[in-house]
Design a protein around this motif. Structure first.
Motif, PDB file in Angstrom:
ATOM      1  N   GLY A  24     -14.400   1.378   3.918  1.00 29.33           N
ATOM      2  CA  GLY A  24     -15.911   1.819   3.563  1.00 29.33           C
ATOM      3  C   GLY A  24     -15.991   2.907   2.757  1.00 29.33           C
ATOM      4  N   ASN A  25     -15.095   3.856   2.752  1.00 26.27           N
ATOM      5  CA  ASN A  25     -15.227   4.997   1.851  1.00 26.27           C
ATOM      6  C   ASN A  25     -14.520   4.793   0.590  1.00 26.27           C
ATOM      7  OD1 ASN A  25     -16.011   6.559   4.022  1.00 26.27           O
ATOM      8  ND2 ASN A  25     -14.272   7.549   4.637  1.00 26.27           N
ATOM      9  N   ASN A  26     -13.452   3.820   0.519  1.00 28.58           N
ATOM     10  CA  ASN A  26     -12.731   3.380  -0.616  1.00 28.58           C
ATOM     11  C   ASN A  26     -12.558   1.973  -0.575  1.00 28.58           C
ATOM     12  OD1 ASN A  26     -11.275   3.314  -2.894  1.00 28.58           O
ATOM     13  ND2 ASN A  26      -9.779   4.497  -2.112  1.00 28.58           N
ATOM     14  N   PRO A  27     -13.377   1.252  -1.433  1.00 19.86           N
ATOM     15  CA  PRO A  27     -13.353  -0.166  -1.392  1.00 19.86           C
ATOM     16  C   PRO A  27     -11.900  -0.685  -2.218  1.00 19.86           C
ATOM     17  CG  PRO A  27     -15.253   0.284  -2.200  1.00 19.86           C
ATOM     18  CD  PRO A  27     -14.537   1.536  -2.094  1.00 19.86           C
ATOM     19  N   GLU A  28     -11.239   0.436  -2.947  1.00 19.86           N
ATOM     20  CA  GLU A  28     -10.163   0.042  -3.631  1.00 19.86           C
ATOM     21  C   GLU A  28      -8.898   0.444  -2.982  1.00 19.86           C
ATOM     22  OE1 GLU A  28     -10.520   1.020  -7.837  1.00 19.86           O
ATOM     23  OE2 GLU A  28     -12.247  -0.090  -7.988  1.00 19.86           O
ATOM     24  N   LEU A  29      -8.992   0.986  -1.519  1.00 24.65           N
ATOM     25  CA  LEU A  29      -8.078   1.474  -0.966  1.00 24.65           C
ATOM     26  C   LEU A  29      -6.577   0.698  -0.919  1.00 24.65           C
ATOM     27  CD1 LEU A  29      -7.696   3.841   1.116  1.00 24.65           C
ATOM     28  CD2 LEU A  29      -8.087   2.249   3.033  1.00 24.65           C
ATOM     29  N   VAL A  30      -5.428   1.419  -1.122  1.00 29.30           N
ATOM     30  CA  VAL A  30      -4.329   0.880  -0.977  1.00 29.30           C
ATOM     31  C   VAL A  30      -3.642   0.926   0.495  1.00 29.30           C
ATOM     32  CG1 VAL A  30      -1.647   0.906  -1.908  1.00 29.30           C
ATOM     33  CG2 VAL A  30      -3.685   1.458  -3.416  1.00 29.30           C
ATOM     34  N   LEU A  31      -3.586  -0.224   0.857  1.00 32.72           N
ATOM     35  CA  LEU A  31      -3.020  -0.388   2.245  1.00 32.72           C
ATOM     36  C   LEU A  31      -1.403  -0.477   2.528  1.00 32.72           C
ATOM     37  CD1 LEU A  31      -5.476  -3.228   3.404  1.00 32.72           C
ATOM     38  CD2 LEU A  31      -5.958  -0.962   3.426  1.00 32.72           C
ATOM     39  N   GLY A  32      -0.918   0.367   3.450  1.00 35.39           N
ATOM     40  CA  GLY A  32       0.566   0.169   3.437  1.00 35.39           C
ATOM     41  C   GLY A  32       0.595  -0.533   5.059  1.00 35.39           C
ATOM     42  N   LEU A  33       1.398  -1.592   5.234  1.00 36.62           N
ATOM     43  CA  LEU A  33       1.440  -2.391   6.320  1.00 36.62           C
ATOM     44  C   LEU A  33       2.694  -2.637   6.915  1.00 36.62           C
ATOM     45  CD1 LEU A  33      -1.200  -5.097   4.722  1.00 36.62           C
ATOM     46  CD2 LEU A  33      -1.924  -3.355   6.290  1.00 36.62           C
ATOM     47  N   ALA A  34       2.416  -3.109   8.206  1.00 36.32           N
ATOM     48  CA  ALA A  34       3.757  -3.053   9.104  1.00 36.32           C
ATOM     49  C   ALA A  34       3.702  -4.386   9.755  1.00 36.32           C
ATOM     50  CB  ALA A  34       3.851  -1.828   9.997  1.00 36.32           C
ATOM     51  N   THR A  35       4.963  -4.835  10.123  1.00 32.67           N
ATOM     52  CA  THR A  35       5.215  -6.039  10.832  1.00 32.67           C
ATOM     53  C   THR A  35       5.491  -5.563  12.400  1.00 32.67           C
ATOM     54  OG1 THR A  35       7.322  -6.200   9.981  1.00 32.67           O
ATOM     55  CG2 THR A  35       5.676  -7.539   8.979  1.00 32.67           C
ATOM     56  N   GLY A  36       6.045  -6.893  13.016  1.00 29.14           N
ATOM     57  CA  GLY A  36       6.448  -6.492  14.410  1.00 29.14           C
ATOM     58  C   GLY A  36       5.119  -6.928  15.486  1.00 29.14           C
ATOM     59  N   SER A  37       5.337  -6.886  16.715  1.00 33.22           N
ATOM     60  CA  SER A  37       4.510  -7.106  17.663  1.00 33.22           C
ATOM     61  C   SER A  37       3.259  -6.361  17.785  1.00 33.22           C
ATOM     62  CB  SER A  37       5.192  -7.320  19.118  1.00 33.22           C
ATOM     63  OG  SER A  37       6.047  -7.985  19.168  1.00 33.22           O
ATOM     64  N   THR A  38       3.502  -4.925  17.774  1.00 28.42           N
ATOM     65  CA  THR A  38       2.512  -4.104  18.035  1.00 28.42           C
ATOM     66  C   THR A  38       1.157  -4.205  16.907  1.00 28.42           C
ATOM     67  OG1 THR A  38       4.253  -2.605  18.451  1.00 28.42           O
ATOM     68  CG2 THR A  38       2.119  -1.610  18.578  1.00 28.42           C
ATOM     69  N   PRO A  39       1.469  -4.538  15.858  1.00 25.76           N
ATOM     70  CA  PRO A  39       0.159  -4.538  14.868  1.00 25.76           C
ATOM     71  C   PRO A  39      -0.615  -5.819  14.828  1.00 25.76           C
ATOM     72  CG  PRO A  39       2.083  -4.690  13.444  1.00 25.76           C
ATOM     73  CD  PRO A  39       2.400  -4.372  14.793  1.00 25.76           C
ATOM     74  N   ILE A  40       0.097  -6.868  15.713  1.00 27.40           N
ATOM     75  CA  ILE A  40      -0.836  -8.122  15.508  1.00 27.40           C
ATOM     76  C   ILE A  40      -2.244  -7.906  16.235  1.00 27.40           C
ATOM     77  CG2 ILE A  40      -0.695 -10.335  16.769  1.00 27.40           C
ATOM     78  CD1 ILE A  40       2.115 -10.326  16.371  1.00 27.40           C
ATOM     79  N   GLY A  41      -2.518  -7.216  17.068  1.00 24.18           N
ATOM     80  CA  GLY A  41      -3.832  -7.044  17.534  1.00 24.18           C
ATOM     81  C   GLY A  41      -4.996  -6.345  16.685  1.00 24.18           C
ATOM     82  N   THR A  42      -4.073  -5.497  15.676  1.00 24.30           N
ATOM     83  CA  THR A  42      -5.030  -4.706  14.740  1.00 24.30           C
ATOM     84  C   THR A  42      -5.314  -6.005  13.776  1.00 24.30           C
ATOM     85  OG1 THR A  42      -3.918  -2.744  15.145  1.00 24.30           O
ATOM     86  CG2 THR A  42      -5.052  -2.989  13.161  1.00 24.30           C
ATOM     87  N   TYR A  43      -4.235  -6.646  13.290  1.00 15.97           N
ATOM     88  CA  TYR A  43      -4.764  -7.604  12.271  1.00 15.97           C
ATOM     89  C   TYR A  43      -5.752  -8.593  12.844  1.00 15.97           C
ATOM     90  CZ  TYR A  43      -0.605  -5.602   9.879  1.00 15.97           C
ATOM     91  OH  TYR A  43       0.216  -4.718   9.145  1.00 15.97           O
ATOM     92  N   LYS A  44      -5.736  -9.162  14.012  1.00 21.60           N
ATOM     93  CA  LYS A  44      -6.625 -10.000  14.585  1.00 21.60           C
ATOM     94  C   LYS A  44      -7.868  -9.524  14.381  1.00 21.60           C
ATOM     95  CE  LYS A  44      -6.217 -12.924  18.590  1.00 21.60           C
ATOM     96  NZ  LYS A  44      -5.400 -13.038  19.707  1.00 21.60           N
ATOM     97  N   GLU A  45      -8.054  -7.991  14.622  1.00 23.59           N
ATOM     98  CA  GLU A  45      -9.351  -7.422  14.670  1.00 23.59           C
ATOM     99  C   GLU A  45      -9.900  -7.193  13.250  1.00 23.59           C
ATOM    100  OE1 GLU A  45     -11.156  -6.942  17.435  1.00 23.59           O
ATOM    101  OE2 GLU A  45     -12.672  -5.649  16.548  1.00 23.59           O
ATOM    102  N   LEU A  46      -8.927  -6.831  12.416  1.00 24.72           N
ATOM    103  CA  LEU A  46      -9.349  -7.074  10.843  1.00 24.72           C
ATOM    104  C   LEU A  46      -9.972  -8.377  10.324  1.00 24.72           C
ATOM    105  CD1 LEU A  46      -6.775  -4.436   9.358  1.00 24.72           C
ATOM    106  CD2 LEU A  46      -9.337  -3.864  10.013  1.00 24.72           C
ATOM    107  N   VAL A  47      -9.240  -9.274  10.847  1.00 24.72           N
ATOM    108  CA  VAL A  47      -9.781 -10.582  10.608  1.00 24.72           C
ATOM    109  C   VAL A  47     -11.057 -10.824  10.976  1.00 24.72           C
ATOM    110  CG1 VAL A  47      -9.130 -13.281  10.879  1.00 24.72           C
ATOM    111  CG2 VAL A  47      -7.264 -11.552   9.985  1.00 24.72           C
TER     112      VAL A  47
END
Ligand code: PGA
Length: 244
Positions: A25-48
């Protein structure tokens, strides 16, 4: 390191997604650093979910992933490119050409790693970096050792990591033993870092991280203690060893 302890995995995931939503929201051109593994799956689900239900807009964001297994092409179901497409990129409006996952088939990992770091730099640098933590304290695939890589490049996976990740493969023999991983320096350059941990299996490493108050290459995540803007979001189970 700021620490947020949540009641559950779901609450951990929502708290991380809140931070992403605020930053985008603060920066629509934000550069995202992303991770894999079991842990972030819920975060991605929530972002979707937030993209679909609330129009959270990724159209101008870019992303860089932490790592990829050597020898796996992006269409291999065990590759991290495949994981990212399945869990996030296919379901939000990020431009595919703006998503970067290291190339597991590169023939020259050293030159490739330099190019990857350069691309991050040229994109303006990572605004928010999501991390998991290995049960051995690794971040990305920077494994406990005498020395840690600064730049992105080829790394050997530790026995512990191969064992931990065998659950995704047919058997432990099928787990690649090398990866292209962002280096410690590449990670530490991110403006803001979120590290997630969930479950009893992470309680020992979190107690080491939070109780030690010292940096050691034997627990690569301890280097995050030197970064000015890190938030650890973990559930009660993962935190349970800290005050023991
Ligand atoms: P996990 O992996 O989320 O599957 O536990 C974390 C990591 O190895 O960084």
């Amino acid at each position: 390191m700021k620490t947020i302890v949540t009641k559950s995995y779901d609450e951990m995931s929502k708290t991380a997604a809140d931070m992403f939503e605020t930053e985008i929201g603060n920066n629509p051109e934000l550069v995202l650093g992303l991770a894999t593994g079991s842990t972030p799956i819920g975060t991605y689900k929530e972002l979707v979910r937030r993209h679909i239900e609330k129009g959270l807009d990724f159209s101008r964001t870019k992303s860089f992933n932490l790592d990829e297994y050597v020898g796996l092409s992006g269409d291999n179901p065990n590759s991290y490119r495949h994981f990212m497409n399945e869990h996030l990129f296919n379901h939000i409006n990020i431009e595919k050409e703006n998503t970067h996952v290291p190339d597991g088939l590169t023939e020259n990992p050293e030159a490739y790693g330099k190019k990857y770091d350069q691309m991050i730099l040229e994109s303006g640098g990572i605004g928010i970096q999501l991390l998991g933590i290995g049960s051995n304290g690794h971040i990305a695939f920077n494994e406990p050792d005498e020395e840690l890589p600064v730049e992105t490049g080829l790394v050997e996976l530790s026995e512990q990591t191969v064992e931990d990740n065998a659950r995704f493969f047919q058997s432990v023999e099928h787990v690649p033993t090398q990866a292209i991983s962002m280096g410690m320096g590449s990670i530490m350059k991110a403006e803001k870092i979120i590290i997630l941990a969930s479950g009893e299996g992470k309680s020992e490493v979190l107690s080491e991280l939070l109780n030690r108050g010292k940096v050691t290459s034997r627990i690569p995540a301890t280097f995050l203690l030197l970064h000015p803007d890190v938030t650890l979001i973990c559930d009660e189970e993962a935190y349970s060893g800290v005050n023991r």
